[in-house]
Motif scaffolding. Structure first.
Motif, PDB file in Angstrom:
ATOM      1  N   ILE A  14      -9.828  -4.088  -5.188  1.00  0.00           N
ATOM      2  CA  ILE A  14      -8.860  -4.408  -6.249  1.00  0.00           C
ATOM      3  C   ILE A  14      -8.496  -5.878  -6.332  1.00  0.00           C
ATOM      4  N   GLY A  15      -9.052  -6.714  -5.468  1.00  0.00           N
ATOM      5  CA  GLY A  15      -8.756  -8.145  -5.523  1.00  0.00           C
ATOM      6  C   GLY A  15      -7.664  -8.537  -4.556  1.00  0.00           C
ATOM      7  N   ALA A  48      -4.212   5.644   4.876  1.00  0.00           N
ATOM      8  CA  ALA A  48      -5.089   5.070   5.900  1.00  0.00           C
ATOM      9  C   ALA A  48      -6.557   5.438   5.695  1.00  0.00           C
ATOM     10  N   GLY A  49      -6.961   5.650   4.459  1.00  0.00           N
ATOM     11  CA  GLY A  49      -8.361   5.956   4.183  1.00  0.00           C
ATOM     12  C   GLY A  49      -9.170   4.728   3.808  1.00  0.00           C
ATOM     13  N   VAL A  50      -8.501   3.609   3.558  1.00  0.00           N
ATOM     14  CA  VAL A  50      -9.162   2.364   3.176  1.00  0.00           C
ATOM     15  C   VAL A  50      -8.553   1.258   4.040  1.00  0.00           C
ATOM     16  N   THR A  51      -9.402   0.394   4.575  1.00  0.00           N
ATOM     17  CA  THR A  51      -8.896  -0.718   5.382  1.00  0.00           C
ATOM     18  C   THR A  51      -8.421  -1.843   4.471  1.00  0.00           C
ATOM     19  N   GLY A  52      -7.718  -2.805   5.055  1.00  0.00           N
ATOM     20  CA  GLY A  52      -7.228  -3.950   4.295  1.00  0.00           C
ATOM     21  C   GLY A  52      -8.360  -4.747   3.665  1.00  0.00           C
ATOM     22  N   ASN A  53      -9.448  -4.949   4.403  1.00  0.00           N
ATOM     23  CA  ASN A  53     -10.592  -5.696   3.860  1.00  0.00           C
ATOM     24  C   ASN A  53     -11.263  -4.936   2.726  1.00  0.00           C
ATOM     25  N   THR A  87      -4.926 -10.506  -4.843  1.00  0.00           N
ATOM     26  CA  THR A  87      -3.519 -10.477  -5.250  1.00  0.00           C
ATOM     27  C   THR A  87      -2.946  -9.068  -5.186  1.00  0.00           C
ATOM     28  N   SER A  88      -3.640  -8.115  -5.775  1.00  0.00           N
ATOM     29  CA  SER A  88      -3.157  -6.731  -5.755  1.00  0.00           C
ATOM     30  C   SER A  88      -3.162  -6.167  -4.345  1.00  0.00           C
ATOM     31  N   ALA A  89      -4.167  -6.538  -3.547  1.00  0.00           N
ATOM     32  CA  ALA A  89      -4.230  -6.060  -2.169  1.00  0.00           C
ATOM     33  C   ALA A  89      -3.048  -6.571  -1.363  1.00  0.00           C
ATOM     34  N   THR A  90      -2.693  -7.828  -1.560  1.00  0.00           N
ATOM     35  CA  THR A  90      -1.543  -8.396  -0.853  1.00  0.00           C
ATOM     36  C   THR A  90      -0.265  -7.671  -1.245  1.00  0.00           C
ATOM     37  N   ARG A  91      -0.116  -7.388  -2.519  1.00  0.00           N
ATOM     38  CA  ARG A  91       1.081  -6.657  -2.971  1.00  0.00           C
ATOM     39  C   ARG A  91       1.158  -5.279  -2.329  1.00  0.00           C
ATOM     40  N   LEU A  92       0.017  -4.583  -2.270  1.00  0.00           N
ATOM     41  CA  LEU A  92       0.020  -3.256  -1.664  1.00  0.00           C
ATOM     42  C   LEU A  92       0.287  -3.323  -0.161  1.00  0.00           C
ATOM     43  N   ARG A  93      -0.250  -4.338   0.507  1.00  0.00           N
ATOM     44  CA  ARG A  93       0.020  -4.494   1.942  1.00  0.00           C
ATOM     45  C   ARG A  93       1.510  -4.707   2.187  1.00  0.00           C
ATOM     46  N   LEU A  94       2.135  -5.568   1.373  1.00  0.00           N
ATOM     47  CA  LEU A  94       3.568  -5.820   1.527  1.00  0.00           C
ATOM     48  C   LEU A  94       4.383  -4.569   1.240  1.00  0.00           C
ATOM     49  N   LEU A  95       4.010  -3.845   0.193  1.00  0.00           N
ATOM     50  CA  LEU A  95       4.728  -2.622  -0.149  1.00  0.00           C
ATOM     51  C   LEU A  95       4.582  -1.583   0.960  1.00  0.00           C
ATOM     52  N   LYS A  96       3.372  -1.438   1.485  1.00  0.00           N
ATOM     53  CA  LYS A  96       3.160  -0.470   2.567  1.00  0.00           C
ATOM     54  C   LYS A  96       3.987  -0.849   3.785  1.00  0.00           C
ATOM     55  N   ALA A  97       4.035  -2.134   4.121  1.00  0.00           N
ATOM     56  CA  ALA A  97       4.842  -2.580   5.262  1.00  0.00           C
ATOM     57  C   ALA A  97       6.317  -2.279   5.029  1.00  0.00           C
TER      58      ALA A  97
END
Length: 75
Positions: free
Chosen positions: A29-30, A18-23, A32-42
């Protein structure tokens, strides 16, 4: 983020902690990679599935047929 570059790994770790926001993540990192990390975190934050142990039921309900693959033959 399993490659050899340490920066994406550090960014992912910071995001998970939780040190970096989604935006900010998207900017770093772009999309595509951000979406992958969001899904993995969820997925990691969800409770594990509470599945019952499987019953010993024969799903085929018939006699088992084996097939000779000829694996032992020199072809």
């Amino acid at each position: 983020m399993s490659g050899g570059d340490r920066l994406p790994k550090a960014i992912a770790t910071t995001y998970y902690n939780a040190g970096v926001t989604g935006n900010q993540l998207t900017g770093l990192i772009g999309a595509t990679s951000a979406t992958r990390l969001r899904l993995l975190k969820a997925d990691l934050e969800d409770d594990p599935l509470d599945l019952a142990a499987p019953d010993d039921i024969d799903i085929y309900e018939e006699a088992v047929t084996t097939v000779d693959t000829g694996a032992g033959n020199d072809c």
